[in-house]
Design an enzyme around this catalytic site. Structure first.
Site, PDB file in Angstrom:
ATOM      1  N   LYS A   1       0.831  -1.143   0.061  1.00 22.93           N
ATOM      2  CA  LYS A   1      -0.082   0.115   0.120  1.00 22.93           C
ATOM      3  C   LYS A   1       0.968   1.175   0.119  1.00 22.93           C
ATOM      4  O   LYS A   1       1.837   1.286   0.833  1.00 22.93           O
ATOM      5  CB  LYS A   1      -1.043  -0.035   1.096  1.00 22.93           C
ATOM      6  CG  LYS A   1      -2.091   0.962   1.465  1.00 22.93           C
ATOM      7  CD  LYS A   1      -2.689   0.895   2.589  1.00 22.93           C
ATOM      8  CE  LYS A   1      -4.024   1.899   2.605  1.00 22.93           C
ATOM      9  NZ  LYS A   1      -4.718   1.740   3.820  1.00 22.93           N
TER      10      LYS A   1
ATOM     11  N   SER B   1      -9.469   1.571   2.729  1.00 24.86           N
ATOM     12  CA  SER B   1      -8.635   2.324   1.814  1.00 24.86           C
ATOM     13  C   SER B   1      -7.462   1.525   1.061  1.00 24.86           C
ATOM     14  O   SER B   1      -6.910   2.101   0.244  1.00 24.86           O
ATOM     15  CB  SER B   1      -7.943   3.524   2.777  1.00 24.86           C
ATOM     16  OG  SER B   1      -7.074   2.887   3.781  1.00 24.86           O
TER      17      SER B   1
ATOM     18  N   SER C   1     -10.278  -0.866   6.722  1.00 22.58           N
ATOM     19  CA  SER C   1      -9.627  -0.592   5.436  1.00 22.58           C
ATOM     20  C   SER C   1      -8.691  -1.999   5.029  1.00 22.58           C
ATOM     21  O   SER C   1      -8.200  -2.138   3.890  1.00 22.58           O
ATOM     22  CB  SER C   1      -8.557   0.495   5.640  1.00 22.58           C
ATOM     23  OG  SER C   1      -9.217   1.659   5.921  1.00 22.58           O
TER      24      SER C   1
END
Length: 431
Positions: free
Chosen positions: A76, A145, A169
């Site tokens: 990420k 996210s 997330s």
């Protein structure tokens, strides 16, 4: 093919690493232009072939190769990686966001994983979405996210991906994309080298196509991870009350069918009234996120405010109004929530909790990453949480997540292996 089988074949050389990489490059070229799970990288494959050849040079003997030898991993884009820019899904200049490489990334590298690249994140790991599509239906969100991480694993572009969870997330995008997602208990994996959202509740988690992949990755990310040999089936609690009222009608019905499958397999499930003050828990958790996010961005926001997206601007502006006293109260609520759950589990003889991993399947549209409410009580308390896909509703994946006692990470994952085996493997992504 199981994640552990792929990893074993790469270590043994049964699947030659360079050949595997060529096949992955071909799939990437076919899928990624429409999926948009990765941050663009110039000369990605030239870099990866160099790194793969270096791994083969350093470890010519299969018996001496580390556990993730050659395993493709997505990271990420809020984790700092040496040699990569960090943009965190934002328009801020990367030099302003730079930092030392994250410990979690170093651990993956030490296990000889291949970092395929940075995966797309919602801006600063909050809710302003990136361009990533859901690999099961490009008109639907992949969640967030950690959107790119989930979509990349689901589409077969990497075997494992790491993300973060401050509310939902990791587990929610795993649910929306039909894969497994796991966040261990709070603090189990250090968050240094990661751009924070709300440090008191930021967790590092990871995603894989199956629970085997979750466990394999855990052994690299958590140095003291001990493989649990427990054979006892847990007694599962269903948290009845206002929390479950958030689940939509067809997803609620499917959850009841999932519980019936578990009961038929010999599991004991007990409906337990829980979280009567859920609205207050919700309010305090989001107050904590806003207050801590404002403080985390105090170096950047005054200088770069026009570059922030409206959703993140609203969060930070809201956080500016939160007092230090309210922040301390919100942190205390987290501890009380953990103690409340532990006491309730002991009182009712519950080993773990089971609940829908989202309010329903992934919503249509790309302007939202979906509702994280189903993860909130477990993330707030810092408990380990494992998502397992169980089937489809309206043609899109749904699943359950299992929340375990504080620090019972290994046992929870072992329980997950058995529960996973009761459900048919979800259909392969059409991408």
């Amino acid at each position: 093919m199981k994640s552990t089988t792929v990893a074993k074949n790469l270590r043994s050389g049964e699947w030659p690493l360079l050949e595997y990489l060529r096949e992955l490059e071909s799939r990437f070229a076919k899928v990624e232009p429409n999926l948009l799970a990765f941050v663009p990288e110039e000369d990605r494959w030239a870099r990866l072939y160099r790194e793969a050849k270096e791994l083969l040079r350093r470890y010519p003997e299969p018996d001496h190769r580390p556990p993730l030898f050659g395993v493709p991993v997505g990271v990420k884009d809020i984790f700092h990686i040496e040699g990569f820019e960090t943009r965190a899904g934002s328009l801020l200049p990367p030099e302003a966001l730079s930092g030392m490489e994250a410990s979690a990334v170093k651990r993956l590298k030490d296990a000889c994983a291949l970092i395929i690249g940075k995966t797309v994140t919602a801006e600063f790991a909050y809710i302003a979405p990136g361009p990533t599509r859901n690999p099961h239906n490009p008109e639907h969100t992949p969640g967030g996210s950690s959107s790119g991480s989930a979509a990349a694993v689901a589409a077969g572009l990497c075997l494992v991906a790491i993300g973060t969870q401050t509310v939902g997330s990791v587990n929610r995008p795993a649910a929306f994309c039909g894969i497994c997602g796991f966040k261990p208990s709070y603090g189990k994996v250090p968050t240094d080298g990661v751009i924070p959202l709300a440090p008191s509740t930021d967790h590092i988690g990871w995603l894989a196509s199956d629970v085997d992949g979750i466990e394999l990755t855990a052994q690299a990310l958590v140095p003291d991870w001990k493989l649990s040999q427990t054979e006892e089936r847990p007694k599962l609690g269903i948290p009845d009350g206002p929390y479950l009222d958030y689940v939509t009608g067809d997803a609620r019905l499917y959850f009841q069918e999932t519980c019936a499958v578990l009961r038929a397999a010999g599991y004991t499930l007990l409906e337990v009234p829980a979280f009567p003050d859920f609205e207050e828990l919700y309010r305090w958790h989001h107050l904590l996120v806003a207050g801590e996010a404002t403080r985390a961005h105090e170096r950047w926001y005054p200088k770069y405010k026009p570059l922030y997206r409206p959703e993140t601007t609203e969060l930070i502006e809201r956080g500016l109004k939160i007092s230090a006293l309210d922040l301390e109260t919100a942190r205390a609520v987290r501890q009380r929530q953990r103690e409340y759950i532990a006491a309730l589990m002991q009182q009712r003889g519950i080993d773990a909790w089971i609940s829908p991993s989202a309010t329903g399947p992934a919503p249509r549209g790309l302007n939202s990453t979906g509702d994280s409410v189903m993860q909130l009580p477990w993330t707030q308390a810092g408990l380990p949480l494992l998502n397992i896909p169980t089937g489809f509703v309206r043609g899109l994946p749904v699943g359950i997540h299992i929340a375990g006692p504080w620090a019972k990470n290994e046992t929870l994952v072992r329980w997950g292996l058995d529960i996973e085996s009761l459900f048919k493997t979800p259909a392969k992504c059409p991408t």
